[in-house]
Each structure stands twice: as C-alpha cells, then as structure tokens.
Design a protein around this motif. Structure first.
Motif, PDB file in Angstrom:
ATOM      1  N   GLY B 209      15.655  -4.541 -30.890  1.00 11.66           N
ATOM      2  CA  GLY B 209      16.861  -4.916 -31.616  1.00 11.66           C
ATOM      3  C   GLY B 209      17.909  -3.828 -31.548  1.00 11.66           C
ATOM      4  N   THR B 210      19.131  -4.208 -31.804  1.00  8.55           N
ATOM      5  CA  THR B 210      20.242  -3.274 -31.754  1.00  8.55           C
ATOM      6  C   THR B 210      20.959  -3.298 -33.084  1.00  8.55           C
ATOM      7  OG1 THR B 210      20.545  -3.703 -29.401  1.00  8.55           O
ATOM      8  CG2 THR B 210      22.394  -2.702 -30.566  1.00  8.55           C
ATOM      9  N   LYS B 211      21.230  -2.140 -33.613  1.00  6.82           N
ATOM     10  CA  LYS B 211      22.079  -2.085 -34.801  1.00  6.82           C
ATOM     11  C   LYS B 211      23.254  -1.168 -34.533  1.00  6.82           C
ATOM     12  CE  LYS B 211      18.970   1.127 -37.163  1.00  6.82           C
ATOM     13  NZ  LYS B 211      17.666   0.658 -36.674  1.00  6.82           N
ATOM     14  N   VAL B 212      24.289  -1.364 -35.324  1.00  5.57           N
ATOM     15  CA  VAL B 212      25.533  -0.621 -35.161  1.00  5.57           C
ATOM     16  C   VAL B 212      25.805   0.124 -36.454  1.00  5.57           C
ATOM     17  CG1 VAL B 212      28.013  -0.828 -34.778  1.00  5.57           C
ATOM     18  CG2 VAL B 212      26.436  -2.287 -33.501  1.00  5.57           C
ATOM     19  N   LEU B 213      26.088   1.413 -36.332  1.00  5.61           N
ATOM     20  CA  LEU B 213      26.414   2.219 -37.500  1.00  5.61           C
ATOM     21  C   LEU B 213      27.841   2.732 -37.363  1.00  5.61           C
ATOM     22  CD1 LEU B 213      23.198   2.735 -36.759  1.00  5.61           C
ATOM     23  CD2 LEU B 213      23.358   4.265 -38.711  1.00  5.61           C
ATOM     24  N   LYS B 214      28.518   2.858 -38.502  1.00  7.61           N
ATOM     25  CA  LYS B 214      29.873   3.416 -38.516  1.00  7.61           C
ATOM     26  C   LYS B 214      29.828   4.801 -39.154  1.00  7.61           C
ATOM     27  CE  LYS B 214      32.469   0.299 -36.601  1.00  7.61           C
ATOM     28  NZ  LYS B 214      33.174   0.638 -35.345  1.00  7.61           N
ATOM     29  N   ARG B 215      30.571   5.737 -38.555  1.00  3.94           N
ATOM     30  CA  ARG B 215      30.640   7.093 -39.118  1.00  3.94           C
ATOM     31  C   ARG B 215      31.690   7.118 -40.217  1.00  3.94           C
ATOM     32  NH1 ARG B 215      29.892  12.040 -35.365  1.00  3.94           N
ATOM     33  NH2 ARG B 215      31.229  10.840 -33.985  1.00  3.94           N
ATOM     34  N   HIS B 216      31.326   7.709 -41.346  1.00  5.20           N
ATOM     35  CA  HIS B 216      32.259   7.883 -42.468  1.00  5.20           C
ATOM     36  C   HIS B 216      32.463   9.382 -42.648  1.00  5.20           C
ATOM     37  CE1 HIS B 216      32.240   3.625 -43.734  1.00  5.20           C
ATOM     38  NE2 HIS B 216      30.998   3.631 -43.295  1.00  5.20           N
ATOM     39  N   ARG B 217      33.539   9.884 -42.060  1.00  4.71           N
ATOM     40  CA  ARG B 217      33.748  11.333 -42.023  1.00  4.71           C
ATOM     41  C   ARG B 217      34.068  11.914 -43.388  1.00  4.71           C
ATOM     42  NH1 ARG B 217      34.215  13.314 -36.741  1.00  4.71           N
ATOM     43  NH2 ARG B 217      34.248  11.678 -35.148  1.00  4.71           N
ATOM     44  N   ASP B 218      34.466  11.026 -44.351  1.00  6.10           N
ATOM     45  CA  ASP B 218      34.813  11.533 -45.686  1.00  6.10           C
ATOM     46  C   ASP B 218      33.706  11.241 -46.710  1.00  6.10           C
ATOM     47  OD1 ASP B 218      35.222   8.823 -45.517  1.00  6.10           O
ATOM     48  OD2 ASP B 218      37.018   8.811 -46.777  1.00  6.10           O
ATOM     49  N   TRP B 219      32.529  10.848 -46.267  1.00  7.30           N
ATOM     50  CA  TRP B 219      31.434  10.563 -47.186  1.00  7.30           C
ATOM     51  C   TRP B 219      30.433  11.719 -47.204  1.00  7.30           C
ATOM     52  CZ3 TRP B 219      29.273   4.850 -46.606  1.00  7.30           C
ATOM     53  CH2 TRP B 219      30.267   3.940 -46.955  1.00  7.30           C
ATOM     54  N   ASP B 220      29.757  11.853 -48.341  1.00 11.08           N
ATOM     55  CA  ASP B 220      28.592  12.727 -48.449  1.00 11.08           C
ATOM     56  C   ASP B 220      27.408  11.880 -48.889  1.00 11.08           C
ATOM     57  OD1 ASP B 220      29.784  15.323 -47.913  1.00 11.08           O
ATOM     58  OD2 ASP B 220      30.848  15.048 -49.813  1.00 11.08           O
ATOM     59  N   ILE B 221      26.224  12.327 -48.540  1.00  8.20           N
ATOM     60  CA  ILE B 221      25.022  11.651 -49.020  1.00  8.20           C
ATOM     61  C   ILE B 221      24.878  11.947 -50.517  1.00  8.20           C
ATOM     62  CG2 ILE B 221      22.488  11.619 -48.869  1.00  8.20           C
ATOM     63  CD1 ILE B 221      23.903  10.248 -46.518  1.00  8.20           C
ATOM     64  N   ALA B 222      24.598  10.924 -51.288  1.00 12.12           N
ATOM     65  CA  ALA B 222      24.483  11.076 -52.734  1.00 12.12           C
ATOM     66  C   ALA B 222      23.004  11.059 -53.146  1.00 12.12           C
ATOM     67  CB  ALA B 222      25.234   9.944 -53.440  1.00 12.12           C
ATOM     68  N   GLU B 223      22.782  11.466 -54.372  1.00  9.55           N
ATOM     69  CA  GLU B 223      21.419  11.435 -54.912  1.00  9.55           C
ATOM     70  C   GLU B 223      20.959   9.985 -55.097  1.00  9.55           C
ATOM     71  OE1 GLU B 223      19.962  14.188 -58.231  1.00  9.55           O
ATOM     72  OE2 GLU B 223      20.253  12.300 -59.278  1.00  9.55           O
ATOM     73  N   TYR B 224      19.678   9.739 -54.847  1.00  8.15           N
ATOM     74  CA  TYR B 224      19.130   8.390 -55.069  1.00  8.15           C
ATOM     75  C   TYR B 224      17.715   8.577 -55.603  1.00  8.15           C
ATOM     76  CZ  TYR B 224      17.806   3.512 -54.078  1.00  8.15           C
ATOM     77  OH  TYR B 224      17.382   2.204 -54.167  1.00  8.15           O
ATOM     78  N   ILE B 225      17.612   8.637 -56.912  1.00  7.02           N
ATOM     79  CA  ILE B 225      16.297   8.750 -57.551  1.00  7.02           C
ATOM     80  C   ILE B 225      15.907   7.346 -58.003  1.00  7.02           C
ATOM     81  CG2 ILE B 225      14.902   9.891 -59.317  1.00  7.02           C
ATOM     82  CD1 ILE B 225      16.193  11.839 -57.317  1.00  7.02           C
TER      83      ILE B 225
END
Lengths: 140, 246
Positions: B209-225
């Motif tokens: 399968g193929t998936k497509v991702l978009k780069r978000h240059r102004d995003w940071d990874i957030a906490e996910y508890i």
C-alpha cells in the motif's frame, strides 16, 4: 499513447485510494455510539476536559420532562483540535451552547461530538471553524 | 622544461580539480533528500472495507480461520473493541497510520521516528548493522535502513504476534511478519511511503500500500498520554465500554 496515459492515471488513482496495509487505526471502536442518530443538546458547559486521548465536553441540559441531566461528549484529542483552531478556552464553564452528537446506543447520557454552536453563533467542528469540511470528519 | 608561471598554473589547476572533486563527493554524500521534520498522514484516503476499499490481506487457511473465529465472536457481541481502547499501542504497521503526526529525526547512522500517537518511537539503524539472528519480538520491530538513490528503504522484522495486521483485529500476523517501507519525496513537502508486508505464515501474497504524508514545518510533536483521561475500555471479551463518571 492515449491508453498508456490513461493507464498511468488509473494506476496513480489506485495507489492513492488503495491498499494501506492497515487502516488509519482508531483509538477505539464506535460500536457503542448510534451513528444513525443525531441529537442536538442545548445547555450550559459544566466542564471542558482538554485531555488525551479525547477531549470531553460536560454539559448540563434540561430534559423534555424538565429534569436536569448531565451529558458527556467525547471529541478528538487536544493534539488534533489545537492544530485546527481550537484551544482549551474554546469552551468555558457557564457558556451557553448547543452541541450536535451521535448519542450512545443505550440510555446513558453520552455521545460522540459532531459540532458545537457557541453563544456568538460560531460553529466549531473538529476540523475547525465553519464551513463543514467536505467528507466525513475524522473520528479516531 | 616548462616555464615557472606555467608550472604554477598547472599546479593550481591540479589542486583546484582535487578540491572541487572532494567538494563534489561531499555534496553527493550529503545530497540525500531532507525527510526530516513533522509529517502527518493525509486522511481522506479510503482505508476501510467497502466500495473503493484497499487491498485486503490474502490470508493462509490458518489465518483465514482466525479471522472467521473473530467474526463469529463479533456476531455474538464480543471482540467489538481493540486493545487500543485500553491505550495499548497498535504496533506496526498500524502505528504508521495514525491521525496524529510523526517526526523524522536524522542523526549519524540512525533515523528516529517520534510518533505522537501513544508516544511511540521507532529507531531505524543506517549504520550497516544487520537484523539480530533471533530478535526479541516487539510491537514496532527491529528496523534497518539504507538509501537507494533518493529513496530511504527501511526493513523491519521481529514483531510480536500480539498485535493485529489490520484492517481489523481479526486480521492477525505471525512472528515472521516482514515489512519494507520505501520513503520518497514527491515534492518538497510531500512524502510517499510505499509499504509492503509479507508473512509466510499468515499471507499467501505480499500486501502492499501507499500512503501520502504532508510536512508541517510549523508544527511540533505534542504530548499524548493516552492514560490521562481514557474513558474508553475493552473488557476481557473485547466488549466496548465507556465511562461517564464526572
């Protein structure tokens, strides 16, 4: 040449549409929600939990028989919502709102969030503010 | 014998050629595409069974029986829910298909994928090592990678059969699942990932399968508890539940 071009286009479409080895995996199933029913709750925000893995809207409403009810509405996580125009201040205790949900199948007062209309008329969906995004709202 | 100025020019030219050559070699070594940063899988790709559905896994008889048993349990109201409702991560390949972003970090000899959902981390070794002969079985497996031109190729083995292959919990994989992912930029902020899964015990043919991702240059990874305020639950029979105490 033309059939070749068409074939390339079809292949690109197929690659786009098809064959992720696993679904975009939901955090949980939606077996408990009645996705065939849509209910609008009008009431007052009691609490807005800006938490993972889901945000929760707690709203006090008055039932048709005049009795007070508390409903809990599950929404997307702050991580998702914060990137789409929401913040922990979007809903505040005391706000008069109307919330559209898919209710739980049973008699419990809970549901899955679809949209909220704020006191100033602003409509917020999980994908952000108005207008509604085309296609289904991601609901992991 | 050449006159002195001519010799000097030849010497300068030779040095220049050497320096330029070295610089070019360095440029080649460093010219791998920049895949670093925060990426999100583009949704709107149809991933569930139905018209226009993705390719479904071609199961061996043993694993087709597991799926049939799962469906029979669901028909009785069991196995509605996956372990993810109890905040157990899905493992590979599902962890790469979440509705939350991931960050690709490139450091010498290693790519680290920081996945927001369930706070997961994948480490992909690019230092030439091989897979262990007898890897411990884990959710995200053991990953090694290399470049083929502009494509980062990641090869992963060592998966616990505790996790599902997808698209539902009924589709299982074995400890012999083997995943190859090919990461390639199709434009400066679009990443195509072609994923191929084979499993000699579970699948009669590879699933791709193929998936497509978009780069978000102004995003940071957030906490996910996930355990912070998880009101979803799966019973020991996999029945879906929800907690409404507040």
């Amino acid at each position: 040449m033309k059939p070749f071009v068409i074939r390339v286009g079809s292949r690109a479409l197929w690659l786009t549409l098809a064959a992720l080895p696993a679904a975009a995996v939901a955090h949980h199933s939606y077996a408990m929600f009645d996705l065939s029913r849509t209910v609008t709750l009008q009431g007052t925000i009691k609490d807005f939990q800006w938490t993972n893995p889901h945000s929760w809207i707690w709203i006090d409403v008055t039932a048709a028989d005049g009795k007070p009810e508390q409903w809990g509405i599950e929404g997307m996580s702050p991580n998702y919502l914060a990137r789409r125009g929401w913040s922990k201040h979007t809903l505040n205790p005391g706000d008069k709102v109307s919330v559209v949900i898919h209710p739980l199948k049973g008699a419990d007062h809970g549901g899955s969030f679809l949209s909220v209309t704020l006191a100033d008329g602003t409509v917020m969906r999980q994908s952000g503010g108005p207008p509604p995004a085309s296609g289904p709202t991601p609901n992991p | 014998m050449l006159q002195k100025p001519v010799r000097r020019i030849r010497w300068v030219m030779a040095v220049s050629v050497f320096v330029l050559g070295a610089a070019a070699a360095t440029a080649v070594a460093q010219s791998k595409p920049d895949l670093g940063g925060v990426w999100e899988v583009t949704m709107g790709v149809r991933t569930r069974p139905g018209p226009g559905a993705p390719e479904m896994p071609a199961l061996t008889p043993e694993y087709a029986q597991k799926l049939a048993d799962f469906k029979a349990a669901q028909a009785k109201g069991e196995d509605e829910e996956s372990p993810q409702a109890n905040c157990v991560p899905p493992g590979m390949p599902g962890i790469m298909n979440q509705p939350y972003p991931m960050e690709l970090l490139f450091t010498p000899g290693k790519v680290t994928i920081v996945i927001e959902a369930y706070s997961q981390t994948r480490r992909i070794f690019l230092d030439g090592r091989k897979h262990p002969d007898d890897p411990d079985l884990t959710y995200n497996g053991h990953s090694i990678g290399h470049w083929e031109g502009d494509t980062l190729v990641v090869d992963s083995v060592g998966f616990t059969p505790d996790t599902a292959l997808g698209p539902s919990q009924g589709y299982r994989h074995s400890d012999k699942m083997h995943i190859v992912e090919r990461f390639r930029l199709t434009d400066p902020d679009t990443l195509e990932v072609v994923t191929t899964v084979d499993d000699p015990k579970a699948l009669t043919k590879a699933l791709s399968g193929t998936k497509v991702l978009k780069r978000h240059r102004d995003w940071d990874i957030a906490e996910y508890i996930c355990e912070q305020n998880n009101r979803n639950l799966a019973t020991d029979k996999g029945k879906a539940g929800i907690l409404l105490n507040h």
